[in-house]
Scaffold this motif. Structure first.
Motif, PDB file in Angstrom:
ATOM      1  N   ILE C  78       1.821 -25.309  53.726  1.00  0.00           N
ATOM      2  CA  ILE C  78       0.567 -24.695  54.159  1.00  0.00           C
ATOM      3  C   ILE C  78      -0.529 -25.739  53.972  1.00  0.00           C
ATOM      4  CG2 ILE C  78       1.233 -22.322  53.620  1.00  0.00           C
ATOM      5  CD1 ILE C  78      -0.334 -22.619  51.019  1.00  0.00           C
ATOM      6  N   ASP C  79      -1.658 -25.531  54.651  1.00  0.00           N
ATOM      7  CA  ASP C  79      -2.747 -26.495  54.552  1.00  0.00           C
ATOM      8  C   ASP C  79      -3.911 -25.945  53.742  1.00  0.00           C
ATOM      9  OD1 ASP C  79      -1.386 -28.287  56.344  1.00  0.00           O
ATOM     10  OD2 ASP C  79      -1.920 -26.867  57.927  1.00  0.00           O
ATOM     11  N   VAL C  80      -4.047 -24.640  53.766  1.00  0.00           N
ATOM     12  CA  VAL C  80      -5.209 -24.019  53.157  1.00  0.00           C
ATOM     13  C   VAL C  80      -4.745 -22.813  52.339  1.00  0.00           C
ATOM     14  CG1 VAL C  80      -7.389 -22.837  53.618  1.00  0.00           C
ATOM     15  CG2 VAL C  80      -6.631 -24.680  55.128  1.00  0.00           C
ATOM     16  N   LEU C  81      -5.356 -22.664  51.155  1.00  0.00           N
ATOM     17  CA  LEU C  81      -5.160 -21.436  50.391  1.00  0.00           C
ATOM     18  C   LEU C  81      -6.426 -20.615  50.547  1.00  0.00           C
ATOM     19  CD1 LEU C  81      -3.595 -22.636  47.027  1.00  0.00           C
ATOM     20  CD2 LEU C  81      -2.620 -20.966  48.602  1.00  0.00           C
ATOM     21  N   TRP C  82      -6.281 -19.431  51.066  1.00  0.00           N
ATOM     22  CA  TRP C  82      -7.481 -18.661  51.393  1.00  0.00           C
ATOM     23  C   TRP C  82      -7.157 -17.194  51.184  1.00  0.00           C
ATOM     24  CZ3 TRP C  82     -11.001 -20.417  55.956  1.00  0.00           C
ATOM     25  CH2 TRP C  82     -12.213 -19.703  55.911  1.00  0.00           C
ATOM     26  N   ASN C  83      -7.349 -16.730  49.990  1.00  0.00           N
ATOM     27  CA  ASN C  83      -6.948 -15.357  49.730  1.00  0.00           C
ATOM     28  C   ASN C  83      -7.483 -14.923  48.376  1.00  0.00           C
ATOM     29  OD1 ASN C  83      -3.803 -13.531  49.795  1.00  0.00           O
ATOM     30  ND2 ASN C  83      -5.835 -12.941  50.378  1.00  0.00           N
ATOM     31  N   GLY C  84      -8.818 -14.890  48.285  1.00  0.00           N
ATOM     32  CA  GLY C  84      -9.409 -14.509  47.012  1.00  0.00           C
ATOM     33  C   GLY C  84      -8.991 -15.456  45.920  1.00  0.00           C
ATOM     34  N   LEU C  85      -9.030 -16.748  46.235  1.00  0.00           N
ATOM     35  CA  LEU C  85      -8.582 -17.762  45.283  1.00  0.00           C
ATOM     36  C   LEU C  85      -9.731 -18.094  44.327  1.00  0.00           C
ATOM     37  CD1 LEU C  85      -6.440 -19.917  44.461  1.00  0.00           C
ATOM     38  CD2 LEU C  85      -7.480 -21.412  46.174  1.00  0.00           C
ATOM     39  N   THR C  86      -9.517 -17.792  43.068  1.00  0.00           N
ATOM     40  CA  THR C  86     -10.569 -18.024  42.082  1.00  0.00           C
ATOM     41  C   THR C  86     -10.677 -19.513  41.747  1.00  0.00           C
ATOM     42  OG1 THR C  86     -10.105 -15.865  41.157  1.00  0.00           O
ATOM     43  CG2 THR C  86     -11.356 -17.380  39.784  1.00  0.00           C
ATOM     44  N   ALA C  93      -7.909 -29.346  39.118  1.00  0.00           N
ATOM     45  CA  ALA C  93      -7.107 -30.556  38.917  1.00  0.00           C
ATOM     46  C   ALA C  93      -6.111 -30.751  40.062  1.00  0.00           C
ATOM     47  CB  ALA C  93      -6.360 -30.464  37.586  1.00  0.00           C
ATOM     48  N   ASN C  94      -5.705 -29.663  40.666  1.00  0.00           N
ATOM     49  CA  ASN C  94      -4.683 -29.755  41.704  1.00  0.00           C
ATOM     50  C   ASN C  94      -5.189 -29.391  43.093  1.00  0.00           C
ATOM     51  OD1 ASN C  94      -2.436 -30.414  39.995  1.00  0.00           O
ATOM     52  ND2 ASN C  94      -2.599 -28.325  39.199  1.00  0.00           N
ATOM     53  N   ILE C  95      -6.286 -28.688  43.127  1.00  0.00           N
ATOM     54  CA  ILE C  95      -6.742 -28.119  44.396  1.00  0.00           C
ATOM     55  C   ILE C  95      -8.193 -28.537  44.642  1.00  0.00           C
ATOM     56  CG2 ILE C  95      -7.182 -25.958  45.651  1.00  0.00           C
ATOM     57  CD1 ILE C  95      -5.017 -24.669  43.902  1.00  0.00           C
ATOM     58  N   LEU C  96      -8.494 -28.788  45.904  1.00  0.00           N
ATOM     59  CA  LEU C  96      -9.865 -29.106  46.309  1.00  0.00           C
ATOM     60  C   LEU C  96     -10.502 -27.817  46.822  1.00  0.00           C
ATOM     61  CD1 LEU C  96     -11.662 -31.624  46.613  1.00  0.00           C
ATOM     62  CD2 LEU C  96     -10.747 -31.887  48.932  1.00  0.00           C
ATOM     63  N   PHE C  97     -11.673 -27.456  46.275  1.00  0.00           N
ATOM     64  CA  PHE C  97     -12.291 -26.165  46.629  1.00  0.00           C
ATOM     65  C   PHE C  97     -13.540 -26.330  47.484  1.00  0.00           C
ATOM     66  CE2 PHE C  97      -9.897 -24.835  42.898  1.00  0.00           C
ATOM     67  CZ  PHE C  97      -9.406 -23.610  43.297  1.00  0.00           C
ATOM     68  N   THR C  98     -13.805 -25.342  48.319  1.00  0.00           N
ATOM     69  CA  THR C  98     -15.109 -25.236  48.963  1.00  0.00           C
ATOM     70  C   THR C  98     -16.089 -24.695  47.926  1.00  0.00           C
ATOM     71  OG1 THR C  98     -14.696 -22.972  49.644  1.00  0.00           O
ATOM     72  CG2 THR C  98     -14.136 -24.689  51.228  1.00  0.00           C
ATOM     73  N   THR C  99     -17.342 -24.637  48.310  1.00  0.00           N
ATOM     74  CA  THR C  99     -18.296 -23.948  47.433  1.00  0.00           C
ATOM     75  C   THR C  99     -17.958 -22.466  47.461  1.00  0.00           C
ATOM     76  OG1 THR C  99     -19.791 -23.692  49.276  1.00  0.00           O
ATOM     77  CG2 THR C  99     -20.129 -25.614  47.863  1.00  0.00           C
ATOM     78  N   PRO C 100     -18.344 -21.731  46.426  1.00  0.00           N
ATOM     79  CA  PRO C 100     -17.983 -20.305  46.360  1.00  0.00           C
ATOM     80  C   PRO C 100     -18.502 -19.518  47.564  1.00  0.00           C
ATOM     81  CG  PRO C 100     -18.892 -21.055  44.277  1.00  0.00           C
ATOM     82  CD  PRO C 100     -19.088 -22.173  45.240  1.00  0.00           C
ATOM     83  N   GLY C 199     -15.998 -11.045  32.798  1.00  0.00           N
ATOM     84  CA  GLY C 199     -16.648 -12.229  33.322  1.00  0.00           C
ATOM     85  C   GLY C 199     -16.697 -12.284  34.828  1.00  0.00           C
ATOM     86  N   THR C 200     -17.501 -13.198  35.265  1.00  0.00           N
ATOM     87  CA  THR C 200     -17.748 -13.376  36.685  1.00  0.00           C
ATOM     88  C   THR C 200     -17.097 -14.680  37.094  1.00  0.00           C
ATOM     89  OG1 THR C 200     -19.835 -12.235  36.448  1.00  0.00           O
ATOM     90  CG2 THR C 200     -19.562 -13.611  38.408  1.00  0.00           C
ATOM     91  N   GLU C 201     -16.596 -14.687  38.305  1.00  0.00           N
ATOM     92  CA  GLU C 201     -15.972 -15.916  38.789  1.00  0.00           C
ATOM     93  C   GLU C 201     -16.203 -16.003  40.283  1.00  0.00           C
ATOM     94  OE1 GLU C 201     -11.640 -13.802  39.173  1.00  0.00           O
ATOM     95  OE2 GLU C 201     -12.171 -14.907  37.349  1.00  0.00           O
ATOM     96  N   ASP C 202     -15.845 -17.135  40.836  1.00  0.00           N
ATOM     97  CA  ASP C 202     -16.117 -17.351  42.251  1.00  0.00           C
ATOM     98  C   ASP C 202     -14.837 -17.561  43.030  1.00  0.00           C
ATOM     99  OD1 ASP C 202     -18.910 -17.269  41.978  1.00  0.00           O
ATOM    100  OD2 ASP C 202     -18.838 -19.276  41.068  1.00  0.00           O
ATOM    101  N   TYR C 203     -14.864 -17.034  44.242  1.00  0.00           N
ATOM    102  CA  TYR C 203     -13.764 -17.291  45.145  1.00  0.00           C
ATOM    103  C   TYR C 203     -14.119 -18.490  46.008  1.00  0.00           C
ATOM    104  CZ  TYR C 203     -11.552 -12.709  44.366  1.00  0.00           C
ATOM    105  OH  TYR C 203     -10.924 -11.633  43.824  1.00  0.00           O
ATOM    106  N   GLY C 204     -13.127 -19.334  46.229  1.00  0.00           N
ATOM    107  CA  GLY C 204     -13.333 -20.457  47.122  1.00  0.00           C
ATOM    108  C   GLY C 204     -12.103 -20.642  47.982  1.00  0.00           C
ATOM    109  N   VAL C 205     -12.221 -21.529  48.961  1.00  0.00           N
ATOM    110  CA  VAL C 205     -11.075 -21.847  49.801  1.00  0.00           C
ATOM    111  C   VAL C 205     -10.530 -23.168  49.297  1.00  0.00           C
ATOM    112  CG1 VAL C 205     -10.269 -22.275  52.151  1.00  0.00           C
ATOM    113  CG2 VAL C 205     -12.136 -20.647  51.725  1.00  0.00           C
ATOM    114  N   GLY C 206      -9.195 -23.281  49.191  1.00  0.00           N
ATOM    115  CA  GLY C 206      -8.595 -24.480  48.630  1.00  0.00           C
ATOM    116  C   GLY C 206      -7.811 -25.284  49.649  1.00  0.00           C
ATOM    117  N   THR C 207      -7.846 -26.606  49.479  1.00  0.00           N
ATOM    118  CA  THR C 207      -6.970 -27.485  50.264  1.00  0.00           C
ATOM    119  C   THR C 207      -6.309 -28.446  49.293  1.00  0.00           C
ATOM    120  OG1 THR C 207      -8.610 -29.202  50.600  1.00  0.00           O
ATOM    121  CG2 THR C 207      -8.554 -27.436  52.235  1.00  0.00           C
ATOM    122  N   ARG C 208      -5.412 -29.256  49.869  1.00  0.00           N
ATOM    123  CA  ARG C 208      -4.830 -30.303  49.040  1.00  0.00           C
ATOM    124  C   ARG C 208      -5.921 -31.231  48.537  1.00  0.00           C
ATOM    125  NH1 ARG C 208      -0.704 -29.379  52.285  1.00  0.00           N
ATOM    126  NH2 ARG C 208      -1.640 -30.456  54.044  1.00  0.00           N
TER     127      ARG C 208
END
Ligand SMILES: Nc1ncnc2c1ncn2[C@@H]1O[C@H](COP(=O)(O)OP(=O)(O)OP(=O)(O)O)[C@@H](O)[C@H]1O
Ligand SMILES: Nc1ncnc2c1ncn2[C@@H]1O[C@H](COP(=O)(O)OP(=O)(O)OP(=O)(O)O)[C@@H](O)[C@H]1O
Ligand SMILES: [Mg+2]
Ligand SMILES: [Mg+2]
Lengths: 217, 264, 246, 217, 264
Positions: C78-86, C93-100, C199-208
């Motif tokens: 897969i290229d993108v992880l996009w599913n309420g990814l916190t 360390a392993n994933i590149l995130f968009t802004t929340p 606590g509060t956390e942010d969802y973002g979209v992840g790539t490699r």
């Protein structure tokens, strides 16, 4: 009742996936199992040992691990490494695993044929291959029907393991609906589906057993 | 290849010639030098106590067992020979199959193929081994079944037959391959006394038609009346080999005498 | 079809029509799940489709076993992880995130009849979570609470955890707010959400980690959608209000 | 290597859970299976039919569904309804399921004993119960060792299904570490654990088979 | 219960009395009214063609099959009786077991228990059924083994024995329950001719000790020499029942004559 009708389409689709895995696995693992059984009875000791080791490995580790290995780890193995899409990866794992089980069934079946049958064929001039094809294997089929039937009924339920590769078989489809609608009735419907498939298989094998019952041993 | 052993062969090539056969199973020597020559049309009966090596001898002749020393020739063709150095050599596999094709064998326990009907048992080998077509072999198979009195059992499975019927099918199956020599290993000893007769009758008919036969048997009456020669084996050796009537009338060897007394 | 590896085309040059594979858990309503027709739908799905449209990319959705998401991503399945990814430090360390793009709370759910009113009352109680979810991390981060609770039971999905709450074997569960509220709405009157949360956390979209080209494009499209109100529209469709984090 | 040592404790803990489920299931499902087999061969037709239906249901539906049912749905069933904690619920499901499989193995084994053995015992005055206990069952054990061995080796891998009730068996422990550390080596270690358990079981059954090989049939 | 059929009983109570036994398997009537009376110490040989109902008759006597009509008494105790209305009634299960305890049976295929050693085969029933202690039954079992010439096979498993040895163990096993009557169903017909002798010798010794025996057999020599009476059965009926020497010397019925000619 309306609700049940409503959830039928995805469950039927899931059943389709289940049946695909089931049918393809069966069609490939039975011949592979037969080949392994013949190799397991080979005269060449290293071949026997290698096949024995393979069977031990395949029966000794969980199918789920084998599937995860083929899907995730195989691409990084040198030489044989290959990156399979999810469905083929699942099929390869199922076939390799079930072939080991079928191999043991076939081996036991072949060994249960009396020496007299081989000798009777030999003094008539049949070669080893001819004896196997024409005399031994047709009798083996009759004898192994019960364990093959067991293994097959186990397979139809084992297919649900493909959930680890996130494929939507019957059981996973049911779980998906359970999670969407927060009700357990899809499980009941799925159970009924499994029972029907088992029933069909059971009748199919009974029919085969009757067919082979035309002769006694 | 054709390394001959010391004795000179008699003028007409014998159907079968076995010289000085030795066979060992692990530590036990079961055949300790058995020789036999069988002429065309001869009926040889082999008798002897249990464990004397009668079955093993037959099985060596038709290559169900391999010998460790000795020589076997079938219709002049060498199956196995032993050179003066004592090295025992079988001919190539393909040749073994051709040579053994001249022989048929009938077992104590019939060894019919249970998944095939009576007719299919008869035509299996002619079709598979000789590559003949079904329509060519069926009439011959039917004739053979008629000959052994089982024409009506054509489509029955072996399990539906009595022991005597099974054994007659086994004989017909062997005959379907048109062998020149038939070997029998106690063909009636798994049968009820009542059923023995019909098998012996069939064998007697074969003898009358001058089929060459070697018969291991406990049926002294059959040996006496049908066999041209009787071989008495004991302890892996031929103790006495003489025309049937002679041997029964006046056994020379005390072991033969003891055995015959026990049997009759 | 899927491309073996995403094209590392220059950003803002969508001329070469690339395609991306979005990995998701298709049992994660309302972010991504299957509708009556067995189609994959949800808030994240709609967002991803809109982004792909803007980028001129083909998008396909691949259901994955959520617990194997890193392996799927790094195995280039897969290229993108996009599913309420916190977004967490460990994952960074392993994933590149968009802004929340969404703010989420780890809410505490109890049965309506439960006497529990506050987080502190979880002491000595049995708490359920979904295995591998960020609720696990959230509880563990709150060391005091983590130590006080009697047992943390990790279920393979949130529904089994909720069902076990109903049978009474669990005293509370901790779950993503967006998911938890979805389920609670299905059974009105049965569950109650505590005021306090983990606590509060942010969802973002992840790539490699090394897929910066794709990340650049994703980020740009997301920013545009937040700015022009498209994101708000999609949010209203699924949550009834605009909860997108600007 | 250090890493492997590091992840051993949780895997060993998981193995403990796996072995607990395994041992308890085996100890309970074998006698229950034997009882079911005897009922399946009962003279009373309704008893035979009821046991047959039970076996069909248990073998026809996935164990995972059975486990979910016993855990979640049983508490709401009237009369027999009971709320079991997770471990007992898993055990009950495993025992009920495996008992059905063992019942079929026992039934086939009992039916494979020749009538002559019953008649031999009867003319000596043994009652039906005595014949079963002293003559038939001791011989059945020898004959069913191979299928029982198969079923047992399947069980050790099936135990991993308890993950649906949020229990940490070996396989789930391994998956947990894989997710945490983002490496597949825990799978390799888990596979080795399974292989060792299978090996021990295989040797155990070989030992039993040798013990029973003192007599031939 | 003790409903007697019409004939008057002879003065001394017979060991066994079977009157007008009828037995049907589905549509086939296998026994069509067989009667037999056996006195203490008598040896009865039953001969007849295959399918004539010999085995079925024995099996009915020892309750391995149930009759549909007729009466069986063992040492004066009624096992089954049929009233004038034709209703056939067996006694209660517990009584059946006691009555049949007076009989032992030896089968054609031995039916030894393969998982038990020879000695264990002998002591199993005395211990389980009679509840005797091991140390009490072992000496007797050993004596029985010595009697049948198998003292040295005490700890062997049946599979290690020859057919003749198996059958002698089966006889010893039956004797270990101290029956008053022994039934034999073709005890030698599964044996090689050579092994038959040793079993017949054992049976002859039992006859010499005045054991009451009913023996279905194909061994005419044994029937002639050992039996006090020979019963010839055919088609589910007793065709002829006379002292052995008489019947063999001058069979009355043509069917008996035809059968005897075939056998000898
Ligand atoms: N495959 C084998 N392996 C080991 N020993 C064998 C084998 N076949 C036969 N024997 C032994 O060889 C000896 C001779 O056996 P064989 O069967 O030839 O005797 P036989 O004269 O045919 O006896 P019978 O009349 O009992 O059939 C016996 O002691 C037997 O145990
Ligand atoms: N359980 C059964 N069910 C149906 N038919 C049976 C059964 N047992 C015996 N028969 C039939 O009853 C008839 C008599 O059988 P039985 O075994 O008593 O004959 P037999 O005189 O002992 O013959 P043999 O000498 O072959 O042993 C046969 O036709 C047989 O097929
Ligand atoms: Mg022999
Ligand atoms: Mg009989």
């Amino acid at each position: 009742m309306d609700y049940v009708l409503n959830i039928l389409p995805p469950l039927i689709e899931g059943t389709g996936v289940t049946l695909q895995v089931f049918v393809i696995t069966l069609m490939l693992s039975v011949p592979l199992g037969l080949a392994l059984a013949l190799l397991r009875l080979s005269r060449i000791a290293p071949v026997r040992a290698a096949v024995g080791g393979y069977i031990w490995l395949m029966r000794g580790t969980p199918l789920m691990l084998q599937m995860l290995f083929i899907y995730f780890a195989l691409p990084f193995v040198p030489v044989i490494g290959v990156r399979l899409p999810d469905f083929p990866a699942a099929i390869v794992a199922f076939v390799l695993n079930y072939a080991a089980y079928f191999a043991e069934i076939f081996r036991a079946g072949i060994q249960s044929i009396e020496r007299g049958q081989y000798e009777g064929a030999k003094v008539l001039g049949l070669s080893y291959a001819q004896t196997m094809r024409r005399i031994v294997l047709p009798q083996v089929i009759k004898r192994i029907l019960p364990p093959v039937s067991n293994e097959t009924i186990t397979l139809i339920k084992d297919t649900s393991l493909i959930y680890v590769l996130a494929m939507n078989d019957l059981l996973r489809a049911a779980r998906g609906i359970v999670q969407r609608d927060f009700t357990t009735s899809p499980f009941v419907v799925a159970a009924a589906f499994y029972l029907i498939m088992t029933l069909v298989l059971t009748y199919g094998f009974q029919h085969l057993e009757k067919k082979y019952a035309v002769y006694d041993e | 290849m054709q390394s001959m052993t010391n004795e000179a062969t008699p003028a007409p090539t014998p159907m079968l010639r076995a010289v000085d056969l030795h066979k060992r199973f692990g530590a036990i020597e079961v055949l300790k030098g058995v020789s036999l020559e069988v002429g065309r049309g001869e009926v040889i009966a082999i008798i002897g106590p249990s464990g004397s090596g009668k079955s093993t001898f037959l099985r060596c002749l038709i290559h169900l067992e391999t010998v460790q020393r000795g020589c076997i020739e079938v219709e002049g063709r060498t199956l196995v020979s032993t050179d003066t150095g004592g090295e025992c050599r079988y001919v190539a596999d393909a040749e073994i199959r051709t040579i053994c094709g001249a022989m048929g064998m009938v077992f104590q326990h019939f060894n019919l193929f249970p998944h095939l009907t009576v007719l299919e048992n008869l035509i299996e080998a002619p079709m598979t081994v000789k590559g003949l077509r079904r329509e060519d072999v069926v009439p011959k198979a039917e004739a053979l079944l008629a000959k052994v009195g089982l024409a009506d059992k054509r489509d029955a499975y072996p399990s539906r037959l009595s022991g005597g019927q099974k054994q007659r099918v086994a004989i017909a199956r062997a005959l379907a391959m048109e062998p020149d020599i038939l070997l029998f290993d106690e063909p009636t000893s798994a049968l009820d006394p009542e059923l023995t007769g019909e098998v012996l009758r069939t064998m007697r008919e074969l003898a009358d038609e001058h089929m060459t036969m070697i018969v291991v048997t406990h049926e002294m009456a059959f040996a006496r009346e049908v066999a041209s020669r009787v071989i008495f084996m004991d302890g892996g050796l031929v103790v006495e080999a003489r025309p049937a009537r002679e041997l029964f009338a006046s056994p020379e060897h005390p072991r033969t005498r003891a055995f015959l007394e026990n049997m009759l | 079809g899927k491309s073996e590896a995403p094209q590392a085309a220059a950003p803002a040059a969508p001329a070469a029509p690339a395609s991306i594979v979005v990995g998701l858990d298709d049992h994660f309503p309302p972010m991504g799940f299957r509708d009556d027709k067995n189609e994959i739908v949800g808030f994240d799905i709609d967002l991803a489709k809109e982004v792909a449209k803007r980028l001129g990319m083909q998008v396909s959705f691949k259901p994955i076993d959520w617990s194997a998401k890193e392996a799927e991503l790094n195995g280039k399945r897969i290229d993108v992880l996009w599913n309420g990814l916190t977004i967490t430090e460990e994952r960074k360390a392993n994933i590149l995130f968009t802004t929340p793009y969404l703010e989420n709370h780890q809410i505490i759910v109890v049965t309506d009849k439960s006497p529990i009113k506050a987080k502190a009352e979880l002491a000595g109680k049995i708490v359920g979570v979904q295995d591998g979810s960020s609720a696990v991390d959230a509880i563990q981060k709150d060391e005091k609470a983590a130590k006080s609770i009697k047992e943390l039971k990790k279920f393979s999905d949130n529904v089994t955890a909720l069902m076990d709450l109903s049978t009474g074997r669990l005293d509370a569960i901790v779950v993503d707010e967006v998911v938890g509220r979805y389920y609670i709405a299905k059974k009105p009157g049965e569950y109650r959400v505590l005021d306090e949360n983990f606590g509060t956390e942010d969802y973002g979209v992840g790539t490699r980690k090394d897929d910066t080209a794709l990340m650049g494009k994703l980020q740009k499209a997301m920013d545009d959608m937040k700015a022009d109100g498209t994101a708000a529209t999609i949010s209203t469709r699924w949550f009834g209000k605009d909860i997108v984090k600007k």
